[in-house]
Structure formats: C-alpha cells, structure tokens
Design a protein around this motif. Structure first.
Motif, PDB file in Angstrom:
ATOM      1  N   UNK A   1     -78.855-106.900  42.451  1.00  8.90           N
ATOM      2  CA  UNK A   1     -78.147-105.819  42.795  1.00  8.90           C
ATOM      3  C   UNK A   1     -77.847-104.726  41.813  1.00  8.90           C
ATOM      4  N   UNK A   2     -77.954-105.360  40.322  1.00  7.20           N
ATOM      5  CA  UNK A   2     -77.615-104.393  39.290  1.00  7.20           C
ATOM      6  C   UNK A   2     -78.792-103.095  39.183  1.00  7.20           C
ATOM      7  N   UNK A   3     -80.096-103.433  39.837  1.00  8.78           N
ATOM      8  CA  UNK A   3     -80.962-102.475  39.724  1.00  8.78           C
ATOM      9  C   UNK A   3     -81.392-101.732  40.798  1.00  8.78           C
ATOM     10  N   UNK A   4     -80.453-102.087  42.104  1.00  3.63           N
ATOM     11  CA  UNK A   4     -80.804-101.482  43.413  1.00  3.63           C
ATOM     12  C   UNK A   4     -79.482-100.904  43.884  1.00  3.63           C
ATOM     13  N   UNK A   5     -78.207-100.995  43.222  1.00  2.00           N
ATOM     14  CA  UNK A   5     -76.880-100.548  43.780  1.00  2.00           C
ATOM     15  C   UNK A   5     -76.882 -99.380  44.134  1.00  2.00           C
ATOM     16  N   UNK A   6     -77.653 -98.211  43.713  1.00  3.09           N
ATOM     17  CA  UNK A   6     -77.598 -96.913  43.878  1.00  3.09           C
ATOM     18  C   UNK A   6     -78.393 -96.749  45.305  1.00  3.09           C
ATOM     19  N   UNK A   7     -79.103 -97.766  45.873  1.00  4.62           N
ATOM     20  CA  UNK A   7     -79.890 -97.531  47.078  1.00  4.62           C
ATOM     21  C   UNK A   7     -78.883 -98.195  48.352  1.00  4.62           C
ATOM     22  N   UNK A   8     -78.947 -97.364  49.530  1.00  2.00           N
ATOM     23  CA  UNK A   8     -78.133 -97.749  50.564  1.00  2.00           C
ATOM     24  C   UNK A   8     -78.284 -99.028  51.274  1.00  2.00           C
ATOM     25  N   UNK A   9     -77.272 -99.780  51.388  1.00  2.00           N
ATOM     26  CA  UNK A   9     -77.398-101.145  52.040  1.00  2.00           C
ATOM     27  C   UNK A   9     -77.792-102.193  51.072  1.00  2.00           C
TER      28      UNK A   9
END
Length: 220
Positions: free
Chosen positions: A73-81
């Motif tokens: 999540x730390x790497x993808x948190x700016x992506x929707x859903x």
C-alpha cells in the motif's frame, strides 16, 4: 457504418500509429500483470509512477508476497482503489506461486481465476503478452467505438463482441492499442480534436468539432 469504412478506419489509424502498444512500463510478464491490475480506474501515468519504485523492491511474486499488503500500500496509495488492489495483488501472488509456478498463465480461464483479474485485464494480458487478437474494451475504446459508429453498443461486452466481429482480421492484434491511443490523444472525452483526426471523414459522430475561420464549428 459498413465494412469498407471500418477497414479504412483501421488502415488510417495503423498508418498514424505505427507502433501501437501499451504505455504501461514493464520488463517482465509479472510486472505487466501487476501494472494492468493497478490500471483499473487509474491513469497509466499514475501506475507508472507507482511501479517505478515498487518494481525496484518487488518485481516477482515472491518479493511482492514478502512485502505484504501494508507494505504494498505504501507504494500504490495514490492510485484509486489501492486498498482493494493491494489485497488482490497479494492474493494473486500467492495463487501464482501455488498454482502456476510463479508464472503468468496463458489461458483466459486461468487468468480470470486470479484475484483482481477480470475479462478486460485478461484480454490485455492475452493480447500484449501473448499476441492473441483479443480486444479489451476500456473507457477510451468504448467511447471511440460508439462515437465513430465503428462498433456501437450499450455495454462493454456488446462493444467487444462487435469489434471482434467487425474488425478486419489483419488489424485484430493491434486494434486494442490503436483505439486506446486514438481515444487518449485525439478522440478525447471532452473537446475531441476532430480537426486533427485522420478518420474524421469516415467518423459518424454528429457533433464533429472542426476549425473554420479560427472558430469551432459543429458539423454533421
């Protein structure tokens, strides 16, 4: 829209876009699968920004599984859903290792059995990775197919079926990327660039926007 027009549309798009391919950045089949899963309801640019860092630390199912859901999540948190995508990707990695030896499967049935992988994602993998003539219908393709009259339909599946039926055989492999790129950069959702469009005379969109004396004008 008749078959002669459809063939001309694809001929012109193929000439205008000589190297149609995905704009997602990847080096391996696994990285492409992850990127496509992340791209649902997200832009390719936002996915590429995330995976540029993510793939430095987790470029295999084993490494991503070791990273864990919270670590991912730390790497993808700016992506929707991103919460749902992180959960699905960890489960996907586990299934790849347990059932497929860590490899991305080659069949639709096996791909669609993976967490977070639906028909559209499976179509993208089958086409981009394995060269199959599948056409994944995203928002760009749905818009272009309906707006131009190329393959109108009320649902994504209806548009996909019509594109499969009407697309000339020699263009089926590249049709997915040709239509996406045309929709992304020319036949945009708002203010389509009709004056720059190579298929404007073939398109059946009733509200074409063409330059006339410096002013935008609608034309049939």
């Amino acid at each position: 829209m008749n078959q002669k027009k459809r063939r001309l549309i694809f001929e012109r798009l193929a000439k205008a876009i000589p190297n149609p391919t995905t704009e997602l950045k990847y080096r391996t089949p696994f990285e492409l699968l992850v990127a496509v899963v992340l791209s649902a309801q997200a832009t390719d640019k936002s996915v590429n920004r995330a995976t540029a860092e993510l793939f430095k630390v987790a470029d295999t199912p084993e490494k991503m599984l070791a990273l864990g859901e919270e670590g991912l999540k730390r790497y993808i948190r700016h992506i929707g859903l991103y919460n749902t995508k992180a959960r699905n990707l960890i489960a996907l990695c586990r299934q790849l290792l347990e059932k497929h030896g860590g490899q991305v499967p080659r069949t639709r049935q096996a791909l669609e059995a993976l967490p977070g992988v639906g028909r559209k994602t499976a179509n993208v993998i089958l086409n981009t990775l394995y060269g199959e003539p599948t056409i994944a219908v995203d928002t760009h393709i749905f818009r272009v197919a309906n707006r131009t009259g190329l393959a109108p339909g009320r649902t994504v599946r209806e548009v996909e079926e019509k594109l499969n039926r009407y697309t000339p055989e020699e263009f089926k492999k590249d049709a997915h990327h040709l239509l996406i790129l045309h929709g992304r950069y020319v036949c945009t959702a708002r203010n389509p660039k009709c004056d720059q469009c190579v298929i404007r005379d073939l398109c059946e969109y009733p509200e074409k926007r063409l330059e006339r004396g410096g002013e935008k004008a609608a034309t049939g």
